[in-house]
Motif scaffolding. Structure first.
Motif, PDB file in Angstrom:
ATOM      1  N   GLY A   1       0.822  -1.209   0.000  1.00 30.92           N
ATOM      2  CA  GLY A   1       0.000   0.000   0.000  1.00 30.92           C
ATOM      3  C   GLY A   1       0.852   1.253   0.000  1.00 30.92           C
ATOM      4  O   GLY A   1       0.539   2.238  -0.672  1.00 30.92           O
ATOM      5  N   GLY A   2       1.944   1.229   0.744  1.00 28.63           N
ATOM      6  CA  GLY A   2       2.854   2.364   0.766  1.00 28.63           C
ATOM      7  C   GLY A   2       3.499   2.605  -0.589  1.00 28.63           C
ATOM      8  O   GLY A   2       3.639   3.753  -1.025  1.00 28.63           O
ATOM      9  N   VAL A   3       3.868   1.541  -1.268  1.00 24.86           N
ATOM     10  CA  VAL A   3       4.471   1.666  -2.597  1.00 24.86           C
ATOM     11  C   VAL A   3       3.483   2.302  -3.567  1.00 24.86           C
ATOM     12  O   VAL A   3       3.827   3.226  -4.322  1.00 24.86           O
ATOM     13  N   VAL A   4       2.245   1.838  -3.540  1.00 21.15           N
ATOM     14  CA  VAL A   4       1.216   2.400  -4.427  1.00 21.15           C
ATOM     15  C   VAL A   4       0.994   3.875  -4.097  1.00 21.15           C
ATOM     16  O   VAL A   4       0.901   4.715  -4.999  1.00 21.15           O
ATOM     17  N   THR A   5       0.941   4.210  -2.825  1.00 21.30           N
ATOM     18  CA  THR A   5       0.739   5.590  -2.411  1.00 21.30           C
ATOM     19  C   THR A   5       1.883   6.487  -2.880  1.00 21.30           C
ATOM     20  O   THR A   5       1.660   7.598  -3.373  1.00 21.30           O
ATOM     21  N   ILE A   6       3.111   6.024  -2.745  1.00 19.50           N
ATOM     22  CA  ILE A   6       4.270   6.798  -3.199  1.00 19.50           C
ATOM     23  C   ILE A   6       4.205   7.015  -4.707  1.00 19.50           C
ATOM     24  O   ILE A   6       4.427   8.127  -5.200  1.00 19.50           O
ATOM     25  N   GLU A   7       3.884   5.982  -5.454  1.00 25.49           N
ATOM     26  CA  GLU A   7       3.811   6.098  -6.910  1.00 25.49           C
ATOM     27  C   GLU A   7       2.697   7.054  -7.330  1.00 25.49           C
ATOM     28  O   GLU A   7       2.900   7.908  -8.197  1.00 25.49           O
ATOM     29  N   LEU A   8       1.531   6.953  -6.723  1.00 26.48           N
ATOM     30  CA  LEU A   8       0.427   7.854  -7.062  1.00 26.48           C
ATOM     31  C   LEU A   8       0.778   9.304  -6.714  1.00 26.48           C
ATOM     32  O   LEU A   8       0.484  10.215  -7.485  1.00 26.48           O
ATOM     33  N   GLY A   9       1.409   9.494  -5.562  1.00 27.62           N
ATOM     34  CA  GLY A   9       1.827  10.839  -5.169  1.00 27.62           C
ATOM     35  C   GLY A   9       2.846  11.412  -6.136  1.00 27.62           C
ATOM     36  O   GLY A   9       2.800  12.594  -6.470  1.00 27.62           O
ATOM     37  N   SER A  10       3.744  10.571  -6.607  1.00 24.48           N
ATOM     38  CA  SER A  10       4.759  11.020  -7.561  1.00 24.48           C
ATOM     39  C   SER A  10       4.115  11.427  -8.879  1.00 24.48           C
ATOM     40  O   SER A  10       4.473  12.448  -9.464  1.00 24.48           O
ATOM     41  N   GLN A  11       3.159  10.643  -9.340  1.00 23.70           N
ATOM     42  CA  GLN A  11       2.482  10.968 -10.597  1.00 23.70           C
ATOM     43  C   GLN A  11       1.740  12.299 -10.496  1.00 23.70           C
ATOM     44  O   GLN A  11       1.764  13.100 -11.422  1.00 23.70           O
ATOM     45  N   ARG A  12       1.100  12.535  -9.368  1.00 19.30           N
ATOM     46  CA  ARG A  12       0.389  13.808  -9.168  1.00 19.30           C
ATOM     47  C   ARG A  12       1.359  14.974  -9.133  1.00 19.30           C
ATOM     48  O   ARG A  12       1.077  16.042  -9.679  1.00 19.30           O
ATOM     49  N   ALA A  13       2.496  14.783  -8.493  1.00 14.14           N
ATOM     50  CA  ALA A  13       3.488  15.858  -8.418  1.00 14.14           C
ATOM     51  C   ALA A  13       4.015  16.201  -9.805  1.00 14.14           C
ATOM     52  O   ALA A  13       4.182  17.378 -10.143  1.00 14.14           O
ATOM     53  N   VAL A  14       4.264  15.198 -10.617  1.00  9.79           N
ATOM     54  CA  VAL A  14       4.751  15.433 -11.980  1.00  9.79           C
ATOM     55  C   VAL A  14       3.690  16.146 -12.799  1.00  9.79           C
ATOM     56  O   VAL A  14       3.988  17.100 -13.527  1.00  9.79           O
ATOM     57  N   ALA A  15       2.435  15.720 -12.676  1.00 11.94           N
ATOM     58  CA  ALA A  15       1.353  16.367 -13.410  1.00 11.94           C
ATOM     59  C   ALA A  15       1.211  17.831 -12.991  1.00 11.94           C
ATOM     60  O   ALA A  15       1.029  18.715 -13.845  1.00 11.94           O
ATOM     61  N   ARG A  16       1.304  18.117 -11.696  1.00 14.55           N
ATOM     62  CA  ARG A  16       1.194  19.485 -11.194  1.00 14.55           C
ATOM     63  C   ARG A  16       2.353  20.326 -11.729  1.00 14.55           C
ATOM     64  O   ARG A  16       2.170  21.471 -12.149  1.00 14.55           O
ATOM     65  N   GLU A  17       3.545  19.747 -11.741  1.00 13.96           N
ATOM     66  CA  GLU A  17       4.729  20.472 -12.243  1.00 13.96           C
ATOM     67  C   GLU A  17       4.568  20.797 -13.723  1.00 13.96           C
ATOM     68  O   GLU A  17       4.906  21.892 -14.166  1.00 13.96           O
ATOM     69  N   GLN A  18       4.045  19.851 -14.486  1.00 15.58           N
ATOM     70  CA  GLN A  18       3.834  20.079 -15.915  1.00 15.58           C
ATOM     71  C   GLN A  18       2.794  21.178 -16.165  1.00 15.58           C
ATOM     72  O   GLN A  18       2.939  21.976 -17.074  1.00 15.58           O
ATOM     73  N   GLN A  19       1.754  21.233 -15.316  1.00 15.18           N
ATOM     74  CA  GLN A  19       0.734  22.288 -15.444  1.00 15.18           C
ATOM     75  C   GLN A  19       1.350  23.652 -15.148  1.00 15.18           C
ATOM     76  O   GLN A  19       1.019  24.627 -15.823  1.00 15.18           O
ATOM     77  N   GLU A  20       2.215  23.722 -14.154  1.00 18.61           N
ATOM     78  CA  GLU A  20       2.843  24.999 -13.813  1.00 18.61           C
ATOM     79  C   GLU A  20       3.754  25.474 -14.938  1.00 18.61           C
ATOM     80  O   GLU A  20       3.844  26.667 -15.190  1.00 18.61           O
ATOM     81  N   VAL A  21       4.434  24.551 -15.607  1.00 16.02           N
ATOM     82  CA  VAL A  21       5.303  24.909 -16.718  1.00 16.02           C
ATOM     83  C   VAL A  21       4.486  25.455 -17.881  1.00 16.02           C
ATOM     84  O   VAL A  21       4.881  26.424 -18.525  1.00 16.02           O
ATOM     85  N   ARG A  22       3.332  24.862 -18.130  1.00 15.47           N
ATOM     86  CA  ARG A  22       2.465  25.312 -19.239  1.00 15.47           C
ATOM     87  C   ARG A  22       1.858  26.677 -18.958  1.00 15.47           C
ATOM     88  O   ARG A  22       1.549  27.424 -19.883  1.00 15.47           O
ATOM     89  N   ALA A  23       1.640  26.993 -17.679  1.00 17.59           N
ATOM     90  CA  ALA A  23       0.942  28.252 -17.317  1.00 17.59           C
ATOM     91  C   ALA A  23       1.813  29.468 -17.447  1.00 17.59           C
ATOM     92  O   ALA A  23       2.836  29.640 -17.840  1.00 17.59           O
TER      93      ALA A  23
END
Length: 117
Positions: A95-117
């Motif tokens: 469960g911890g591994v899945v949580t870390i991976e999901l959190g990482s994906q969200r962080a990357v998506a947020r970073e990509q949105q900030e770059v586009r803005a």
């Protein structure tokens, strides 16, 4: 896909090294596989990081799956105990591994949105 294959290889190498360490307590010749296993694992981990995977994700998955696989295979190969409580711990690790991976994906998506803005 390539980083995930390298990470799988690193996990397999680390588990091999750890299991060989247990085997070496009775037959010292196994120490050669211990060295090869851990050198291979760290080399593959370095390659995964070069591919751009986040350190927290790589280390979390490598460590967690290494612990879980070593515990299960230690029970299978060496007759070590594997209790229900240990099984629950392995599930928490997953469960911890899945949580870390999901959190990482969200962080990357947020970073990509900030770059586009």
């Amino acid at each position: 896909m390539k980083p995930w294959l390298l990470l799988a290889g690193a996990i397999g190498s680390e588990v091999t090294g750890s299991l060989s360490l247990k085997a070496a307590t009775d037959q010292p010749a196994w120490y050669a596989l211990v060295v090869v296993g851990f050198l291979t694992a760290f080399t593959l981990l370095a390659l995964v990081l070069r591919e751009g995977m986040a350190l927290g994700v790589v280390y979390g998955i490598w460590g967690a799956l290494g612990v879980a696989l070593t515990a299960v295979l230690g029970a299978v190969l060496f007759g070590e105990p594997l209790t229900a409580l240990m099984g629950a711990g392995i599930m928490l690790i997953m469960g911890g591994v899945v949580t870390i991976e999901l959190g990482s994906q969200r962080a990357v998506a947020r970073e990509q949105q900030e770059v586009r803005a």
